[in-house]
Design a protein around this motif. Structure first.
Motif, short mmCIF file in Angstrom:
data_model
loop_
_atom_site.label_atom_id
_atom_site.label_comp_id
_atom_site.label_asym_id
_atom_site.label_seq_id
_atom_site.Cartn_x
_atom_site.Cartn_y
_atom_site.Cartn_z
N ALA A 238 0.81 -1.22 0.00
CA ALA A 238 0.00 0.00 0.00
C ALA A 238 0.84 1.27 0.00
N SER A 239 2.13 1.16 -0.34
CA SER A 239 2.99 2.34 -0.33
C SER A 239 4.06 2.20 -1.41
N VAL A 240 4.21 3.22 -2.25
CA VAL A 240 5.19 3.24 -3.34
C VAL A 240 5.71 4.68 -3.48
N PRO A 241 7.06 4.84 -3.62
CA PRO A 241 8.12 3.83 -3.64
C PRO A 241 8.56 3.41 -2.24
N ASN A 242 8.44 2.16 -1.96
CA ASN A 242 8.81 1.60 -0.67
C ASN A 242 9.34 0.20 -0.94
N SER A 243 10.63 0.14 -1.34
CA SER A 243 11.18 -1.14 -1.80
C SER A 243 12.69 -1.02 -1.99
N SER A 244 13.28 -2.09 -2.52
CA SER A 244 14.70 -2.07 -2.89
C SER A 244 14.82 -1.69 -4.35
N PHE A 245 15.90 -0.97 -4.69
CA PHE A 245 16.12 -0.50 -6.05
C PHE A 245 17.57 -0.75 -6.45
N ASP A 246 17.77 -1.11 -7.72
CA ASP A 246 19.12 -1.33 -8.24
C ASP A 246 19.86 0.00 -8.39
N THR A 247 21.16 -0.03 -8.04
CA THR A 247 22.06 1.09 -8.32
C THR A 247 23.22 0.55 -9.16
N LYS A 248 24.25 1.31 -9.31
CA LYS A 248 25.38 0.92 -10.14
C LYS A 248 26.12 -0.29 -9.57
N ASN A 249 26.14 -0.43 -8.24
CA ASN A 249 26.94 -1.50 -7.62
C ASN A 249 26.18 -2.30 -6.56
N GLY A 250 24.89 -2.32 -6.63
CA GLY A 250 24.11 -3.05 -5.63
C GLY A 250 22.78 -2.38 -5.42
N LYS A 251 22.13 -2.74 -4.33
CA LYS A 251 20.78 -2.24 -4.10
C LYS A 251 20.74 -1.24 -2.95
N ILE A 252 19.75 -0.37 -3.04
CA ILE A 252 19.47 0.59 -1.98
C ILE A 252 18.00 0.40 -1.59
N TYR A 253 17.71 0.63 -0.33
CA TYR A 253 16.30 0.53 0.10
C TYR A 253 15.76 1.93 0.38
N MET A 254 14.54 2.16 -0.14
CA MET A 254 13.88 3.45 0.06
C MET A 254 12.49 3.21 0.65
N ALA A 255 12.16 3.96 1.69
CA ALA A 255 10.84 3.85 2.32
C ALA A 255 10.18 5.23 2.28
N VAL A 256 9.65 5.56 1.10
CA VAL A 256 9.06 6.88 0.87
C VAL A 256 7.56 6.77 1.17
N ALA A 257 7.19 7.10 2.39
CA ALA A 257 5.87 6.73 2.88
C ALA A 257 4.81 7.82 2.80
N ASN A 258 5.18 9.05 2.40
CA ASN A 258 4.15 10.08 2.32
C ASN A 258 4.46 11.04 1.17
N GLN A 259 3.56 11.99 0.95
CA GLN A 259 3.67 12.86 -0.21
C GLN A 259 4.88 13.79 -0.14
N LYS A 260 5.14 14.36 1.02
CA LYS A 260 6.29 15.25 1.15
C LYS A 260 7.59 14.51 0.86
N LEU A 261 7.72 13.30 1.40
CA LEU A 261 8.93 12.52 1.15
C LEU A 261 9.08 12.20 -0.33
N PHE A 262 7.97 11.94 -1.02
CA PHE A 262 8.05 11.65 -2.45
C PHE A 262 8.53 12.88 -3.22
N ILE A 263 8.00 14.03 -2.89
CA ILE A 263 8.43 15.26 -3.56
C ILE A 263 9.92 15.50 -3.33
N ASP A 264 10.37 15.30 -2.08
CA ASP A 264 11.79 15.50 -1.76
C ASP A 264 12.67 14.47 -2.46
#
Length: 402
Positions: A238-264
């Motif tokens: 029920a929340s996106v982006p809230n997951s692991s994402f590929d980068t150049k050398n591995g994965k990063i986890y992002m928990a962007v749980a509200n509108q302000k965080l998404f804008i930032d």
């Protein structure tokens, strides 16, 4: 009461019959807090985890990493309490104790007169904590308790895993760990209550109950909404982006749980226009268009390393997914004082993760190593039990002590 500069539970004595994880974790935390922990172990091998598989401190014949994890700061007494002589020794120790911790199956200690009813009559100020799988009473009370089974039965496993896969257990013994932490809270509460009532009490903690309590908002999601929460792997249903994402050398986890965080987040990635895109303007729209947003984000994230993105995102809930080596080699771990090196009497220097408690006035003491089996038997029996050297020698001759 602990004086300024001393650990907060200085002066509290605990008789510890527990083995494996939940009980030993509880008493280790109490030891860090200053309590004197008298760990009662079977002279024939001691705590079950001393023989555990995996790496051993000090080599093949050393102590298991498992035992070393949960037993620092304790005094080990190798004592056969199934014998009358052993029980007599125990009562000398219990007479000056504040707390007793055990995690045998319900009814086992009754055979030796060490159940709560028997103990409470003799030592009314003693706080007695029992950890069991399903509680002390009821039709399931005789069942053994193993962490992954409890994860399965409590519903925990049903919400963990990939959306299109089976429910998965947590690799960490999360039910045991949480029960150990709740045990510390319960004991401290009972010690505080005793300052008013003057009496000890019985604490019945079940792994099963702890697992259910740990369901938290996911349990409430079902109880209030009537639907099974859906598995989402590393994401969130029920929340996106809230997951692991590929980068150049591995994965990063992002928990962007509200509108302000998404804008930032969009601004930090150099794409503020994403926040205005009608496909991503609300949480519901982002959930509906998750694959599209994920691809856009990963196309950008793959242009740099997970470490550099972590710096760019330091004001956001995001961080690199690290290996154990990367995590424990991170400089912040050392800055926080979380890695300790202990000089254990039998195997020498051993690295262990230390206490996470930070008290400003009564700091914890997590500097004492885990004990060797029976390392403190003679001292405890003489200094706390009041036995003379000849009496200790006689008990050893009878194999009551190790």
């Amino acid at each position: 009461m602990a004086k300024s500069g001393r650990p907060p539970l200085s002066g509290i004595r605990v008789i510890d019959f527990s083995r494996v994880i939940a009980g030993p974790l509880c008493t280790q935390i109490l030891a860090d807090m200053g309590a004197e922990i008298i760990k009662i172990e079977n002279p024939d091998g001691g705590d079950d985890t001393r023989k555990g598989a995996g790496p051993r401190a000090g080599g093949e014949k050393g102590e298991s990493h498992f035992f070393m994890t949960y037993n620092r700061g304790k005094k080990s007494v190798a004592l056969d309490f199934t014998t009358p002589d052993g029980q007599a020794v125990l009562h000398k120790l219990l007479a000056s104790a504040d707390v007793m911790v055990e995690n045998f199956r319900p009814g086992v200690l009754r055979k030796y007169g060490l159940d709560y009813a028997s103990i409470h009559r003799k030592y009314p100020r003693l706080i007695y904590l029992s950890i069991s799988a399903y509680g002390q009473t009821g039709p399931l009370s005789d069942r053994p308790g193993y962490d992954p089974v409890l994860q399965a039965e409590s519903g925990m496993m049903s919400v963990n895993g990939e959306a299109d896969g089976e429910g998965l257990r947590h690799a960490i013994a999360i039910v045991d760990t949480m029960t150990g932490i709740h045990s510390v809270a319960a004991i401290n509460a009972a010690l505080f209550a005793r300052t008013d009532t003057g009496k000890g009490q019985y604490i019945d903690l079940a792994l099963y109950d702890t697992a259910l309590a740990c369901l938290g908002n996911l349990g409430a999601y079902y109880l209030i909404g009537g639907e099974q929460p859906r598995r989402a792997g590393n994401g969130h249903f029920a929340s996106v982006p809230n997951s692991s994402f590929d980068t150049k050398n591995g994965k990063i986890y992002m928990a962007v749980a509200n509108q302000k965080l998404f804008i930032d987040t969009c601004k930090a990635m150099g794409h503020p226009e994403w926040a205005e895109d009608p496909r991503f303007a609300t949480i519901a729209q982002r959930v509906a268009n998750k694959p599209v947003l994920t691809k856009l984000m990963e196309d950008v994230l793959r242009t740099d390393t997970k470490e550099n993105w972590a710096q760019k995102f330091r004001h956001l809930p995001a961080g690199p997914i690290r290996t154990m080596q990367e995590a424990l080699d991170e400089p912040e771990v050392k800055r926080r004082g979380m890695l300790k090196t202990y000089k254990q009497s039998r195997v020498g220097e051993v690295p262990i993760i230390g206490s996470n408690y930070r008290f400003s006035d009564t700091p914890v003491d997590d500097t004492r190593p885990p004990p060797s089996l029976g390392e403190h038997t003679d001292w405890v029996l003489r200094e706390i039990g009041g036995l003379k050297a000849a009496e200790v020698a006689a008990l050893r001759e009878k194999k009551v002590i190790g």
